[in-house]
Motif scaffolding. Structure first.
Motif, PDB file in Angstrom:
ATOM      1  N   SER A 178       0.793  -1.228   0.000  1.00 22.68           N
ATOM      2  CA  SER A 178       0.000   0.000   0.000  1.00 22.68           C
ATOM      3  C   SER A 178       0.822   1.272   0.000  1.00 22.68           C
ATOM      4  N   ALA A 179       2.040   1.233   0.477  1.00 25.13           N
ATOM      5  CA  ALA A 179       2.807   2.483   0.511  1.00 25.13           C
ATOM      6  C   ALA A 179       4.285   2.234   0.230  1.00 25.13           C
ATOM      7  N   PRO A 180       4.607   1.857  -0.999  1.00 27.39           N
ATOM      8  CA  PRO A 180       6.016   1.599  -1.312  1.00 27.39           C
ATOM      9  C   PRO A 180       6.780   2.902  -1.545  1.00 27.39           C
ATOM     10  N   LEU A 193       1.242   5.926  -5.519  1.00 25.97           N
ATOM     11  CA  LEU A 193       0.057   5.469  -4.790  1.00 25.97           C
ATOM     12  C   LEU A 193      -0.955   4.910  -5.783  1.00 25.97           C
ATOM     13  N   ILE A 194      -1.459   3.721  -5.475  1.00 29.33           N
ATOM     14  CA  ILE A 194      -2.451   3.097  -6.347  1.00 29.33           C
ATOM     15  C   ILE A 194      -3.638   2.660  -5.503  1.00 29.33           C
ATOM     16  N   GLY A 195      -4.830   2.971  -5.975  1.00 28.90           N
ATOM     17  CA  GLY A 195      -6.042   2.540  -5.276  1.00 28.90           C
ATOM     18  C   GLY A 195      -6.543   3.583  -4.297  1.00 28.90           C
ATOM     19  N   THR A 196      -7.715   3.296  -3.751  1.00 34.70           N
ATOM     20  CA  THR A 196      -8.341   4.279  -2.863  1.00 34.70           C
ATOM     21  C   THR A 196      -7.553   4.431  -1.566  1.00 34.70           C
ATOM     22  N   ILE A 197      -7.626   5.633  -1.021  1.00 31.51           N
ATOM     23  CA  ILE A 197      -6.908   5.931   0.219  1.00 31.51           C
ATOM     24  C   ILE A 197      -7.929   6.148   1.325  1.00 31.51           C
ATOM     25  N   ASP A 198      -7.853   5.345   2.372  1.00 34.99           N
ATOM     26  CA  ASP A 198      -8.706   5.602   3.538  1.00 34.99           C
ATOM     27  C   ASP A 198      -7.820   6.060   4.697  1.00 34.99           C
ATOM     28  N   LEU A 222       8.535  12.648  -4.403  1.00 38.10           N
ATOM     29  CA  LEU A 222       7.439  12.797  -5.350  1.00 38.10           C
ATOM     30  C   LEU A 222       6.321  11.847  -4.936  1.00 38.10           C
ATOM     31  N   ILE A 223       5.133  12.395  -4.715  1.00 39.49           N
ATOM     32  CA  ILE A 223       3.979  11.526  -4.447  1.00 39.49           C
ATOM     33  C   ILE A 223       3.180  11.430  -5.735  1.00 39.49           C
ATOM     34  N   ASP A 224       3.129  10.225  -6.292  1.00 39.03           N
ATOM     35  CA  ASP A 224       2.468  10.030  -7.577  1.00 39.03           C
ATOM     36  C   ASP A 224       1.056   9.502  -7.354  1.00 39.03           C
ATOM     37  N   ILE A 225       0.053  10.325  -7.698  1.00 39.40           N
ATOM     38  CA  ILE A 225      -1.340   9.889  -7.464  1.00 39.40           C
ATOM     39  C   ILE A 225      -2.040   9.498  -8.766  1.00 39.40           C
ATOM     40  N   THR A 226      -1.229   9.105  -9.780  1.00 37.49           N
ATOM     41  CA  THR A 226      -1.844   8.673 -11.044  1.00 37.49           C
ATOM     42  C   THR A 226      -2.839   7.528 -10.806  1.00 37.49           C
ATOM     43  N   GLY A 227      -2.495   6.642  -9.904  1.00 35.28           N
ATOM     44  CA  GLY A 227      -3.331   5.458  -9.695  1.00 35.28           C
ATOM     45  C   GLY A 227      -4.420   5.634  -8.664  1.00 35.28           C
ATOM     46  N   VAL A 228      -4.594   6.833  -8.154  1.00 36.32           N
ATOM     47  CA  VAL A 228      -5.663   7.041  -7.170  1.00 36.32           C
ATOM     48  C   VAL A 228      -6.937   7.451  -7.912  1.00 36.32           C
ATOM     49  N   PRO A 229      -7.963   6.617  -7.882  1.00 33.85           N
ATOM     50  CA  PRO A 229      -9.134   6.868  -8.730  1.00 33.85           C
ATOM     51  C   PRO A 229      -9.914   8.126  -8.344  1.00 33.85           C
ATOM     52  N   VAL A 230     -10.074   8.357  -7.058  1.00 34.33           N
ATOM     53  CA  VAL A 230     -10.888   9.496  -6.630  1.00 34.33           C
ATOM     54  C   VAL A 230     -10.115  10.321  -5.606  1.00 34.33           C
ATOM     55  N   VAL A 231     -10.089  11.618  -5.818  1.00 33.13           N
ATOM     56  CA  VAL A 231      -9.493  12.487  -4.808  1.00 33.13           C
ATOM     57  C   VAL A 231     -10.607  13.357  -4.232  1.00 33.13           C
ATOM     58  N   ASP A 232     -11.078  13.034  -3.060  1.00 31.87           N
ATOM     59  CA  ASP A 232     -12.098  13.861  -2.420  1.00 31.87           C
ATOM     60  C   ASP A 232     -11.444  14.688  -1.319  1.00 31.87           C
ATOM     61  N   THR A 233     -12.264  15.388  -0.558  1.00 32.77           N
ATOM     62  CA  THR A 233     -11.687  16.269   0.462  1.00 32.77           C
ATOM     63  C   THR A 233     -10.841  15.488   1.453  1.00 32.77           C
ATOM     64  N   MET A 234     -11.312  14.259   1.805  1.00 35.53           N
ATOM     65  CA  MET A 234     -10.577  13.502   2.808  1.00 35.53           C
ATOM     66  C   MET A 234      -9.191  13.098   2.290  1.00 35.53           C
ATOM     67  N   VAL A 256       2.592  14.685  -7.908  1.00 39.73           N
ATOM     68  CA  VAL A 256       2.568  14.516  -9.361  1.00 39.73           C
ATOM     69  C   VAL A 256       1.462  13.557  -9.776  1.00 39.73           C
ATOM     70  N   GLY A 257       1.177  13.567 -11.082  1.00 33.99           N
ATOM     71  CA  GLY A 257       0.161  12.672 -11.622  1.00 33.99           C
ATOM     72  C   GLY A 257      -1.243  13.185 -11.421  1.00 33.99           C
ATOM     73  N   ILE A 258      -1.420  14.497 -11.488  1.00 32.13           N
ATOM     74  CA  ILE A 258      -2.759  15.061 -11.331  1.00 32.13           C
ATOM     75  C   ILE A 258      -3.462  15.056 -12.681  1.00 32.13           C
TER      76      ILE A 258
END
Lengths: 317, 118
Positions: A178-180, A193-198, A222-234, A256-258
């Motif tokens: 989850s956090a390599p 980062l890949i997948g949803t973040i809780d 560098l935090i790469d959020i290409t693989g994060v499907p949804v970015v909400d407020t949380m 990066v990866g916005i």
């Protein structure tokens, strides 16, 4: 709990039932019924097979081939009878359940099968008895329950045990994935980062990120959020917190990866990401990171240029 | 207990080796400011590598020291904040927004020099 279950004219038999275990007179009766069942196993098995096959077409086992289904049924019924004869849980039962778990048979096959066995056996015993009154009936029900219930318990325990084991293994695997943190270059580290973040994962991400920055002595992360499907407020809140924490320990964080849709959501939600640098792709982020650490990519002279300069020098002569 | 403040050319170096209590922190604030006044230092590095706990008061004092030193013409860099400390600070909502940070003493000195050259 002591309970008088059966009183006949000629002799008085008192069944003492302690925690579901039959004792004294019960044992004799138990043996009697047991022998009825074992001696007539062929009839019971035949009835049972009919009963089990009834369920077959409208559910899970319909995908299983006829032969396999038959042979498994045979084995199943043998296991049931062997545990009846030995009056308890046998190693055969363990082996059988382990085999079914490994082959991926559903638990409902076993529970349905045992329920069918219970029905068939009770029917059979009652049809063999000369007189059927409520005492006799409850006795037979009790007895058959005492045979079948431990087997059901054992099987359910084995199955749920194996499931829990799998779930715990998967949880560990998920945590590892989850956090390599990848140290790509001296002083530059990337966390894809890949997948949803809780919340739980966000905490893990922050811990790994900070530990990793210290460990690899990274100036830029560098935090790469290409693989994060949804970015909400949380999610944004967690990412901002991580970035702030990274700044506190003395490093810089680039997001990066916005993707376009993520940029739209972020602005529409009114999230302020202005405080730390963001880039659309990992490549651009990496270039920015190189600039921050006073480095740049230098393209070596290609072969074309070599030829051109050669021609130039020839022309000059 | 007083925290030692070392002078190195134009810089002041402070390594905090104990967990700060409120009194020590206030004492440290006074000592540092008078030292800046006396020595005319232009840069300060406060190293927090050995600090395991920073509560909201200490964080406020540190933030204040940075602003005060800035007023007196000395840039401050905080170095070596531990991950656990950083996480606690963020959880408490303390972001130390105007404070410069660096990974370790060496990076801190480099950062100070860059800032002072600009």
């Amino acid at each position: 709990m002591a309970k008088i279950l059966h009183v006949s004219d000629k002799h008085v038999t008192i069944y003492i039932k302690i925690r579901g275990k039959m004792q004294h007179g019960g044992k004799r009766m138990d043996k009697h019924l047991n022998s009825i069942v074992i001696n007539n196993s062929d009839t019971i098995v035949k009835d049972w097979l009919v009963e089990v096959s009834k369920n077959r077409h409208n559910d899970y086992t319909s995908a299983i081939s006829e032969d396999l289904f038959e042979s498994t049924n045979r084995e199943f019924v043998n296991v049931i009878f062997s545990s009846l004869e030995k009056q308890g849980i046998t190693s055969e039962l363990d082996d059988f359940s382990e085999k079914l778990i490994n082959l991926g048979w559903p638990l409902s096959y076993l529970t349905d099968g045992l329920q069918a066995f219970r029905r068939v056996t009770i029917n059979f015993i009652l049809s063999q008895s000369e007189k059927v009154d409520s005492d006799h009936l409850s006795k037979v029900l009790d007895m058959v329950d005492n045979w079948v219930d431990p087997i059901i318990n054992q099987l359910v325990n084995e199955y749920s045990g194996s499931w829990e084991h799998i779930v715990s293994l998967q949880r560990v695997a998920l945590q590892e994935l989850s956090a390599p943190l990848i140290p790509v270059m001296e002083n530059i580290t990337i966390m894809p980062l890949i997948g949803t973040i809780d919340t739980e994962r966000a905490k893990l991400i922050m811990e790994n990120l900070l530990e990793g920055v210290i460990k690899h002595n990274a100036d830029v992360v560098l935090i790469d959020i290409t693989g994060v499907p949804v970015v909400d407020t949380m999610v944004a809140h967690h990412i901002i917190q991580a970035a702030e924490a990274v700044r506190l320990i003395g490093s810089t964080c680039i997001l990066v990866g916005i993707r376009p849709e993520i940029a739209q959501t972020i602005v529409n939600l009114g999230i302020d990401l202005g405080k730390f640098p963001t880039k659309s792709s990992l490549r651009k982020g990496f270039q920015a990171a190189l600039e921050m650490t006073n480095r740049k990519i230098v393209h070596e002279k290609g072969s074309d240029e070599g030829i051109e300069s050669l021609l130039d020098s020839l022309n000059g002569e | 207990m007083r925290i030692p403040i070392l002078k190195l050319h134009n810089y002041l170096l402070i390594s905090i080796q104990t967990d700060l209590d409120d009194k020590t922190a206030i004492q440290f604030q006074e000592d540092l400011l008078s030292k800046i006044h006396k020595s005319g230092a232009t840069g300060v590095v406060i190293d927090l590598t050995s600090v395991d706990i920073i509560d909201s008061f200490i964080a406020k004092v540190l933030g204040d020291v940075v602003t005060m030193s800035d007023l007196m013409g000395a840039k401050v860099v905080l170095t070596g904040i531990q991950p656990a400390v950083a996480m606690t600070l963020i959880d408490l909502g303390i972001h130390l927004k105007d404070v410069q940070t660096a990974l370790d003493l060496e990076q801190g000195l480099i950062k100070l020099r860059q800032e002072l050259e600009e």
